[in-house]
Design an enzyme around this catalytic site. Structure first.
Site, PDB file in Angstrom:
ATOM      1  N   LYS A  62       0.777  -1.216  -0.063  1.00  0.00           N
ATOM      2  CA  LYS A  62       0.225   0.145  -0.089  1.00  0.00           C
ATOM      3  C   LYS A  62       0.838   1.119  -0.029  1.00  0.00           C
ATOM      4  O   LYS A  62       0.683   2.176  -0.779  1.00  0.00           O
ATOM      5  CB  LYS A  62      -0.953  -0.088   1.260  1.00  0.00           C
ATOM      6  CG  LYS A  62      -2.005   1.134   1.332  1.00  0.00           C
ATOM      7  CD  LYS A  62      -2.684   1.130   2.589  1.00  0.00           C
ATOM      8  CE  LYS A  62      -3.456   2.227   2.785  1.00  0.00           C
ATOM      9  NZ  LYS A  62      -4.470   2.223   3.810  1.00  0.00           N
TER      10      LYS A  62
ATOM     11  N   GLU B 183      10.451  -4.697   4.549  1.00  0.00           N
ATOM     12  CA  GLU B 183      10.633  -6.038   4.307  1.00  0.00           C
ATOM     13  C   GLU B 183      10.431  -6.306   2.489  1.00  0.00           C
ATOM     14  O   GLU B 183      10.843  -6.931   1.770  1.00  0.00           O
ATOM     15  CB  GLU B 183       9.527  -6.858   4.850  1.00  0.00           C
ATOM     16  CG  GLU B 183       9.904  -7.207   6.370  1.00  0.00           C
ATOM     17  CD  GLU B 183       8.882  -5.889   7.347  1.00  0.00           C
ATOM     18  OE1 GLU B 183       8.786  -5.150   6.736  1.00  0.00           O
ATOM     19  OE2 GLU B 183       8.999  -5.987   8.317  1.00  0.00           O
TER      20      GLU B 183
ATOM     21  N   GLY C 109      -4.918  -1.884   4.902  1.00  0.00           N
ATOM     22  CA  GLY C 109      -3.988  -2.952   4.533  1.00  0.00           C
ATOM     23  C   GLY C 109      -4.789  -4.374   4.605  1.00  0.00           C
ATOM     24  O   GLY C 109      -4.815  -5.095   3.687  1.00  0.00           O
ATOM     25  N   ARG C 110      -5.379  -4.433   5.773  1.00  0.00           N
ATOM     26  CA  ARG C 110      -5.880  -5.885   6.207  1.00  0.00           C
ATOM     27  C   ARG C 110      -7.218  -5.903   5.593  1.00  0.00           C
ATOM     28  O   ARG C 110      -8.166  -6.933   5.596  1.00  0.00           O
ATOM     29  CB  ARG C 110      -5.862  -5.876   7.701  1.00  0.00           C
ATOM     30  CG  ARG C 110      -6.524  -4.842   8.376  1.00  0.00           C
ATOM     31  CD  ARG C 110      -6.088  -4.845   9.835  1.00  0.00           C
ATOM     32  NE  ARG C 110      -6.934  -3.939  10.774  1.00  0.00           N
ATOM     33  CZ  ARG C 110      -6.042  -2.765  10.929  1.00  0.00           C
ATOM     34  NH1 ARG C 110      -4.899  -2.552  10.313  1.00  0.00           N
ATOM     35  NH2 ARG C 110      -6.632  -1.680  11.792  1.00  0.00           N
TER      36      ARG C 110
ATOM     37  N   GLU D 184      -5.071  -6.656  14.858  1.00  0.00           N
ATOM     38  CA  GLU D 184      -4.365  -5.398  14.166  1.00  0.00           C
ATOM     39  C   GLU D 184      -5.706  -4.318  14.562  1.00  0.00           C
ATOM     40  O   GLU D 184      -5.479  -3.130  14.426  1.00  0.00           O
ATOM     41  CB  GLU D 184      -3.830  -5.482  12.687  1.00  0.00           C
ATOM     42  CG  GLU D 184      -2.948  -4.379  12.674  1.00  0.00           C
ATOM     43  CD  GLU D 184      -2.028  -4.383  11.170  1.00  0.00           C
ATOM     44  OE1 GLU D 184      -0.968  -4.212  11.431  1.00  0.00           O
ATOM     45  OE2 GLU D 184      -2.725  -4.713  10.162  1.00  0.00           O
TER      46      GLU D 184
ATOM     47  N   HIS E 140      -4.779 -33.340  17.149  1.00  0.00           N
ATOM     48  CA  HIS E 140      -3.737 -34.245  17.689  1.00  0.00           C
ATOM     49  C   HIS E 140      -2.592 -33.264  18.085  1.00  0.00           C
ATOM     50  O   HIS E 140      -1.442 -33.849  18.265  1.00  0.00           O
ATOM     51  CB  HIS E 140      -3.080 -35.020  16.431  1.00  0.00           C
ATOM     52  CG  HIS E 140      -4.440 -35.735  16.210  1.00  0.00           C
ATOM     53  ND1 HIS E 140      -4.576 -37.254  16.499  1.00  0.00           N
ATOM     54  CD2 HIS E 140      -5.247 -35.888  14.799  1.00  0.00           C
ATOM     55  CE1 HIS E 140      -5.589 -37.911  16.049  1.00  0.00           C
ATOM     56  NE2 HIS E 140      -6.153 -36.957  15.096  1.00  0.00           N
TER      57      HIS E 140
ATOM     58  N   LYS F   3       8.962  -0.760  14.241  1.00  0.00           N
ATOM     59  CA  LYS F   3       9.565  -0.216  12.912  1.00  0.00           C
ATOM     60  C   LYS F   3      10.761   1.004  13.337  1.00  0.00           C
ATOM     61  O   LYS F   3      11.506   0.901  12.693  1.00  0.00           O
ATOM     62  CB  LYS F   3       8.455   0.282  12.073  1.00  0.00           C
ATOM     63  CG  LYS F   3       7.494  -0.640  11.470  1.00  0.00           C
ATOM     64  CD  LYS F   3       6.669   0.102  10.472  1.00  0.00           C
ATOM     65  CE  LYS F   3       5.409  -1.011   9.988  1.00  0.00           C
ATOM     66  NZ  LYS F   3       4.421  -0.242   9.104  1.00  0.00           N
TER      67      LYS F   3
HETATM   68  O1  F6P Z   1       3.045  -2.710   9.617  1.00  0.00           O
HETATM   69  C1  F6P Z   1       1.770  -2.965   9.711  1.00  0.00           C
HETATM   70  C2  F6P Z   1       1.112  -2.831   8.286  1.00  0.00           C
HETATM   71  O2  F6P Z   1       1.053  -1.578   7.938  1.00  0.00           O
HETATM   72  C3  F6P Z   1      -0.381  -3.627   8.095  1.00  0.00           C
HETATM   73  O3  F6P Z   1      -1.255  -2.945   8.436  1.00  0.00           O
HETATM   74  C4  F6P Z   1      -0.326  -3.655   6.553  1.00  0.00           C
HETATM   75  O4  F6P Z   1      -0.778  -4.693   5.949  1.00  0.00           O
HETATM   76  C5  F6P Z   1       1.404  -3.988   6.404  1.00  0.00           C
HETATM   77  O5  F6P Z   1       2.052  -3.191   7.313  1.00  0.00           O
HETATM   78  C6  F6P Z   1       1.975  -3.991   4.952  1.00  0.00           C
HETATM   79  O6  F6P Z   1       1.975  -2.478   4.694  1.00  0.00           O
HETATM   80  P1  F6P Z   1       2.260  -2.210   2.988  1.00  0.00           P
HETATM   81  O7  F6P Z   1       0.987  -2.813   2.096  1.00  0.00           O
HETATM   82  O8  F6P Z   1       1.910  -0.441   3.060  1.00  0.00           O
HETATM   83  O9  F6P Z   1       3.473  -2.663   2.578  1.00  0.00           O
END
Ligand code: F6P
Length: 534
Positions: free
Chosen positions: A196, A202, A254-255, A340, A371, A500
């Site tokens: 987003k 990452e 995002g979620r 979240e 199990h 972060k």
């Molecule tokens: O760090 C949490 C978050 O902002 C989530 O809410 C989001 O889904 C995820 O990181 C990834 O964010 P982005 O889509 O901006 O890379």
């Protein structure tokens, strides 16, 4: 806020759920909600007519209807970020206009969906190809909401998968991308960078590594990269051509984003028609949520049962237990969606909450969990409300005997949790095994199941794209309702920020270019260990 409900809870005494069935054998008819062929059965809980009335009263007290309508109409209900919350617009396929700041967002939503359909169709048919020919593999690089939704859904809809193979890389751990790319053809792999913000460390680190891998292997990033983001300036700076960029607005959290361009990998896997069916399933749940009276409203009743278990009974977690192997990633998806969203300590106005707003969510597909951790669910001191999910039919008619066993196991678990096994019955069992006296008593006590443990079951005919869409939208709205009743903002996530920031400040320390002296003794010692071990 929960005065009436707390009093009702205190008044339950030792009442057992089985007794509710004894006095009303048809209890399931009154304590379940139907939507189309999907049924939510909450009769195996302590919720009775009086408790339900008190729970439903919370909706009106919290102004749920107004809040719900504000969400659907594009009001900035995400107050701490000043944003509308309109993931529902992404599945508003044949609905009316949706206004944000005086402009209808639907023409833009439809145009992007059309572009996704055209792109997916061209990739799937080979009209858009890599340097080495038609795409055999798609690698979605994203994390959190830019990963969990499509990864969960691609697995869930495996029987509909007729496009290129899809892989998902999320973790910054180099092991994840190394293991994923190994064996793929760099000239026939499409990489989707899904973010987003297009700043997530990452994702950007993995995207650069994938680009280097592609160039080194004879691929062409200009043809073989696509991006999904709200930040089109950053996608351009990364070198992704505008024709391969699918944008969305900041009113999609995002979620909550898998309904739009973040779902591109899913559309590539199953095709535009099945993706549309997924959207229609979500839209059907939206219509139901907006119109059904509270007691017949599936997301509302699921939320109220959740409030009862977490806020009133004080059960700290809930388990999501899909008896559907292809929903193996659903508990992880719900962890982000629920924790979240509702893992908050302050109300919308910033005042501290008196109690936790949302539970810990966890789970695994059945029967695997049986199990492993079901021991605790049945005999541990903690009560874990269980949310079972079950398809009446599988996708493998030739393996119907497997499915019968799956169904029997699911139903057996909710029955066992409710009924339990009293000491007297346990004594009879061990006596039959030849135990006597004190040893009989000792052995019997280990075989007692307290029972009276609540569960709900969501049952549906078969896991189709439409059913999956309905399930996801059901849980989205459930989280929303719980958030409204608790008076929190379910749509921000400030709790992810501090880690972060500290990771950024730790970067040069872990590189060895800055001293760890300003850090606490534990952190400094751990950094020293890493530096010594290089
Ligand atoms: O760090 C949490 C978050 O902002 C989530 O809410 C989001 O889904 C995820 O990181 C990834 O964010 P982005 O889509 O901006 O890379």
């Amino acid at each position: 806020m929960f005065h009436d409900l707390n009093a009702l809870h205190a008044g339950l005494g030792g009442r057992r759920i089985v007794d509710l069935f004894a006095s009303d054998p048809d209890r399931v008819a009154g304590f379940s909600v139907q939507l189309g062929e999907m049924l939510l059965d909450y009769s195996k809980t302590q919720v009775d007519a009086e408790v339900r009335a008190a729970l439903v009263a919370l909706c009106d007290r919290a102004g749920l209807a107004a809040r719900r309508d504000a969400m659907f109409s594009g009001a900035p209900i995400n107050e701490t970020e000043g944003r509308a919350v309109l993931h529902t617009a992404l599945r508003n396929l044949d609905g009316g206009p949706v206004w944000v700041d005086g402009a209808d967002v639907m023409p833009g939503v439809r145009a992007t969906l059309d572009r996704m359909r055209a792109f997916a169709g061209a990739v799937r048919s080979g009209r858009i190809a890599g340097a080495g020919g038609g795409f055999t593999d798609v690698v979605n690089i994203g994390i959190g909401g830019s990963d969990l939704g499509p990864a969960m859904a691609v697995l869930a809809l495996a029987p509909y998968h007729d496009g290129p193979r899809c892989h998902f890389v999320s973790n910054v751990d180099g092991a994840h991308i190394a293991d994923t790319l190994r064996g793929l053809d760099p000239a026939r792999t499409l990489v989707i960078v899904a973010s987003k913000t297009f700043t997530t460390i990452e994702t950007m680190t993995n995207a650069r590594t994938a680009r280097d891998w592609m160039v080194a292997g004879g691929g062409d990033p200009a043809r073989q990269f696509a991006a999904v983001s709200t930040a089109e300036d950053r996608t351009a700076a990364f070198g992704i051509p505008a024709g391969h960029v699918f944008g969305f607005a900041d009113w999609v959290g995002g979620r909550y984003s898998m309904w739009g361009p973040i779902g591109l990998s899913l559309m590539l896997a199953v095709g535009p028609e099945d993706f549309d069916a997924f959207l229609r399933g979500g839209q059907a749940m939206d219509r139901h949520f907006r119109t059904a009276p509270w007691t017949q409203n599936m997301p509302v009743m699921l939320a109220l049962v959740g409030i009862w278990h977490h806020q009133i009974c004080g059960y700290p977690s809930r388990a999501v237990l899909p008896y559907d192997q292809r929903l193996a990633r659903l508990p992880a998806y719900f962890q982000q969606l629920e924790m979240e969203s509702n893992g908050k300590s302050v109300a919308m106005d910033g005042t501290p909450l008196a109690q936790a707003a949302g539970p810990i969510v966890w789970g695994e597909p059945g029967t695997n969990g049986q199990h492993a951790f079901y021991q605790l669910i049945h005999q541990g001191k903690q009560v874990v409300p269980c949310e079972f999910m079950l398809a009446a039919r599988g996708h493998e008619p030739e393996l119907a005997h497997h499915h019968r066993l799956l169904v029997a196991n699911c139903l057996a678990q909710s029955e066992a949790l409710m009924r339990g096994r009293p000491l007297e019955a346990a004594r009879r069992i061990v006596s039959g095994k030849g135990f006597e006296g004190a040893e009989l008593e000792r052995q019997a006590r280990h075989r007692v199941f307290e029972g009276n443990r609540p569960s709900t079951t969501l049952i549906y005919p078969k896991l189709t794209p439409g059913v999956l869409g309905a399930i996801i939208a059901l849980y989205e709205h459930r989280v929303f309702v719980e958030g409204v009743i608790m008076g929190i903002n379910s749509f921000d996530q400030w709790g992810v920020e501090l880690g972060k920031e500290l990771a950024t400040s730790l970067g040069p320390i872990v590189d060895g270019t800055e001293s760890a002296a300003a850090k606490d003794g534990s952190t400094a010692a751990l950094v020293a260990y890493v530096l010594r071990s290089r």
